[in-house]
Design a protein around this motif. Structure first.
Motif, PDB file in Angstrom:
ATOM      1  N   PRO A  96      93.876  52.488  57.565  1.00  0.00           N
ATOM      2  CA  PRO A  96      92.567  52.240  58.160  1.00  0.00           C
ATOM      3  C   PRO A  96      92.148  50.791  57.857  1.00  0.00           C
ATOM      4  O   PRO A  96      92.438  50.275  56.786  1.00  0.00           O
ATOM      5  CB  PRO A  96      91.642  53.223  57.440  1.00  0.00           C
ATOM      6  CG  PRO A  96      92.556  54.282  56.921  1.00  0.00           C
ATOM      7  CD  PRO A  96      93.830  53.573  56.582  1.00  0.00           C
ATOM      8  N   PHE A  97      91.496  50.172  58.824  1.00  0.00           N
ATOM      9  CA  PHE A  97      91.018  48.798  58.667  1.00  0.00           C
ATOM     10  C   PHE A  97      89.492  48.816  58.582  1.00  0.00           C
ATOM     11  O   PHE A  97      88.852  49.744  59.088  1.00  0.00           O
ATOM     12  CB  PHE A  97      91.440  47.962  59.876  1.00  0.00           C
ATOM     13  CG  PHE A  97      92.830  47.410  59.796  1.00  0.00           C
ATOM     14  CD1 PHE A  97      93.039  46.038  59.773  1.00  0.00           C
ATOM     15  CD2 PHE A  97      93.936  48.239  59.743  1.00  0.00           C
ATOM     16  CE1 PHE A  97      94.318  45.510  59.702  1.00  0.00           C
ATOM     17  CE2 PHE A  97      95.211  47.736  59.670  1.00  0.00           C
ATOM     18  CZ  PHE A  97      95.411  46.358  59.654  1.00  0.00           C
ATOM     19  N   PRO A  98      88.900  47.796  57.991  1.00  0.00           N
ATOM     20  CA  PRO A  98      87.431  47.723  57.979  1.00  0.00           C
ATOM     21  C   PRO A  98      86.885  47.714  59.412  1.00  0.00           C
ATOM     22  O   PRO A  98      87.532  47.188  60.329  1.00  0.00           O
ATOM     23  CB  PRO A  98      87.137  46.381  57.297  1.00  0.00           C
ATOM     24  CG  PRO A  98      88.380  46.044  56.533  1.00  0.00           C
ATOM     25  CD  PRO A  98      89.518  46.661  57.300  1.00  0.00           C
ATOM     26  N   ALA A  99      85.706  48.267  59.611  1.00  0.00           N
ATOM     27  CA  ALA A  99      85.108  48.358  60.947  1.00  0.00           C
ATOM     28  C   ALA A  99      84.922  46.991  61.591  1.00  0.00           C
ATOM     29  O   ALA A  99      84.949  46.877  62.813  1.00  0.00           O
ATOM     30  CB  ALA A  99      83.768  49.085  60.870  1.00  0.00           C
ATOM     31  N   ASP A 100      84.771  45.938  60.791  1.00  0.00           N
ATOM     32  CA  ASP A 100      84.543  44.602  61.338  1.00  0.00           C
ATOM     33  C   ASP A 100      85.801  43.726  61.323  1.00  0.00           C
ATOM     34  O   ASP A 100      85.716  42.511  61.416  1.00  0.00           O
ATOM     35  CB  ASP A 100      83.405  43.904  60.587  1.00  0.00           C
ATOM     36  CG  ASP A 100      83.707  43.708  59.106  1.00  0.00           C
ATOM     37  OD1 ASP A 100      84.724  44.260  58.603  1.00  0.00           O
ATOM     38  OD2 ASP A 100      82.923  43.012  58.436  1.00  0.00           O
ATOM     39  N   THR A 101      86.982  44.347  61.258  1.00  0.00           N
ATOM     40  CA  THR A 101      88.223  43.570  61.220  1.00  0.00           C
ATOM     41  C   THR A 101      88.360  42.671  62.445  1.00  0.00           C
ATOM     42  O   THR A 101      87.936  43.038  63.540  1.00  0.00           O
ATOM     43  CB  THR A 101      89.463  44.484  61.112  1.00  0.00           C
ATOM     44  OG1 THR A 101      90.625  43.662  60.932  1.00  0.00           O
ATOM     45  CG2 THR A 101      89.657  45.341  62.355  1.00  0.00           C
ATOM     46  N   ALA A 102      88.981  41.525  62.253  1.00  0.00           N
ATOM     47  CA  ALA A 102      89.291  40.628  63.365  1.00  0.00           C
ATOM     48  C   ALA A 102      90.768  40.750  63.726  1.00  0.00           C
ATOM     49  O   ALA A 102      91.260  40.025  64.583  1.00  0.00           O
ATOM     50  CB  ALA A 102      88.958  39.186  62.978  1.00  0.00           C
ATOM     51  N   TYR A 103      91.480  41.684  63.084  1.00  0.00           N
ATOM     52  CA  TYR A 103      92.920  41.837  63.300  1.00  0.00           C
ATOM     53  C   TYR A 103      93.239  42.313  64.715  1.00  0.00           C
ATOM     54  O   TYR A 103      94.287  42.021  65.254  1.00  0.00           O
ATOM     55  CB  TYR A 103      93.506  42.785  62.258  1.00  0.00           C
ATOM     56  CG  TYR A 103      95.003  42.693  62.127  1.00  0.00           C
ATOM     57  CD1 TYR A 103      95.604  41.572  61.566  1.00  0.00           C
ATOM     58  CD2 TYR A 103      95.822  43.725  62.563  1.00  0.00           C
ATOM     59  CE1 TYR A 103      96.974  41.474  61.446  1.00  0.00           C
ATOM     60  CE2 TYR A 103      97.199  43.636  62.445  1.00  0.00           C
ATOM     61  CZ  TYR A 103      97.768  42.513  61.887  1.00  0.00           C
ATOM     62  OH  TYR A 103      99.128  42.419  61.777  1.00  0.00           O
ATOM     63  N   PHE A 104      92.330  43.098  65.321  1.00  0.00           N
ATOM     64  CA  PHE A 104      92.472  43.494  66.716  1.00  0.00           C
ATOM     65  C   PHE A 104      91.084  43.609  67.334  1.00  0.00           C
ATOM     66  O   PHE A 104      90.077  43.499  66.630  1.00  0.00           O
ATOM     67  CB  PHE A 104      93.307  44.770  66.894  1.00  0.00           C
ATOM     68  CG  PHE A 104      92.881  45.946  66.061  1.00  0.00           C
ATOM     69  CD1 PHE A 104      91.988  46.877  66.548  1.00  0.00           C
ATOM     70  CD2 PHE A 104      93.413  46.137  64.797  1.00  0.00           C
ATOM     71  CE1 PHE A 104      91.614  47.969  65.786  1.00  0.00           C
ATOM     72  CE2 PHE A 104      93.053  47.231  64.031  1.00  0.00           C
ATOM     73  CZ  PHE A 104      92.148  48.143  64.528  1.00  0.00           C
ATOM     74  N   ALA A 105      91.014  43.763  68.638  1.00  0.00           N
ATOM     75  CA  ALA A 105      89.757  43.684  69.399  1.00  0.00           C
ATOM     76  C   ALA A 105      88.677  44.612  68.864  1.00  0.00           C
ATOM     77  O   ALA A 105      88.931  45.775  68.551  1.00  0.00           O
ATOM     78  CB  ALA A 105      90.023  43.986  70.867  1.00  0.00           C
TER      79      ALA A 105
END
Length: 126
Positions: A57-66
């Protein structure tokens, strides 16, 4: 007893049949596909090669994907250069960046399917 692996990836699509055909034609994945002819073809399953799978799981504000997408599909590949060349020849935009690649993690490229879902191609090192 416990979990032994991913049994499927299911997601909504405006054109499920068309999107399935796109994945099969351009990435050789989906029902009836077989990685490196590793046995009989199953009309319902994609027969994959064993190897690492990252579940994170990634943070909700990740910039890794759209930001407007809840997920990104990461596909483990071999022969990434040839795959990228074939995708580009088919008119599919593929992004690569030198800073994404590292000897300890491998090589990466990104593209989007016809419905805008992010796909990351990952060729592990070695």
């Amino acid at each position: 007893m416990g979990v032994e692996g991913i049994g499927g990836i299911f997601f909504r699509a405006r054109d499920p049949d068309g999107l399935s055909a796109w994945y099969k034609a351009h990435l050789n994945i989906g029902a009836g596909c077989n990685a490196h002819a590793m046995g009989p073809v199953d009309e319902w399953a994609w027969m994959t090669m064993a190897g690492p799978l990252v579940f994170a799981p990634f943070p909700a504000d990740t910039a890794y994907f759209a930001a407007d997408k809840a997920f990104m599909i990461n596909l483990r590949v071999s022969g990434i250069e040839a795959l990228i060349a074939g995708l580009r020849a088919a008119g599919i935009a593929v992004e690569t960046r030198a800073e994404w690649d590292a000897p300890e993690t491998g090589r990466f490229a990104r593209l989007h399917d016809p419905e805008g879902n992010a796909i990351e191609l990952w060729q592990p090192p070695g």
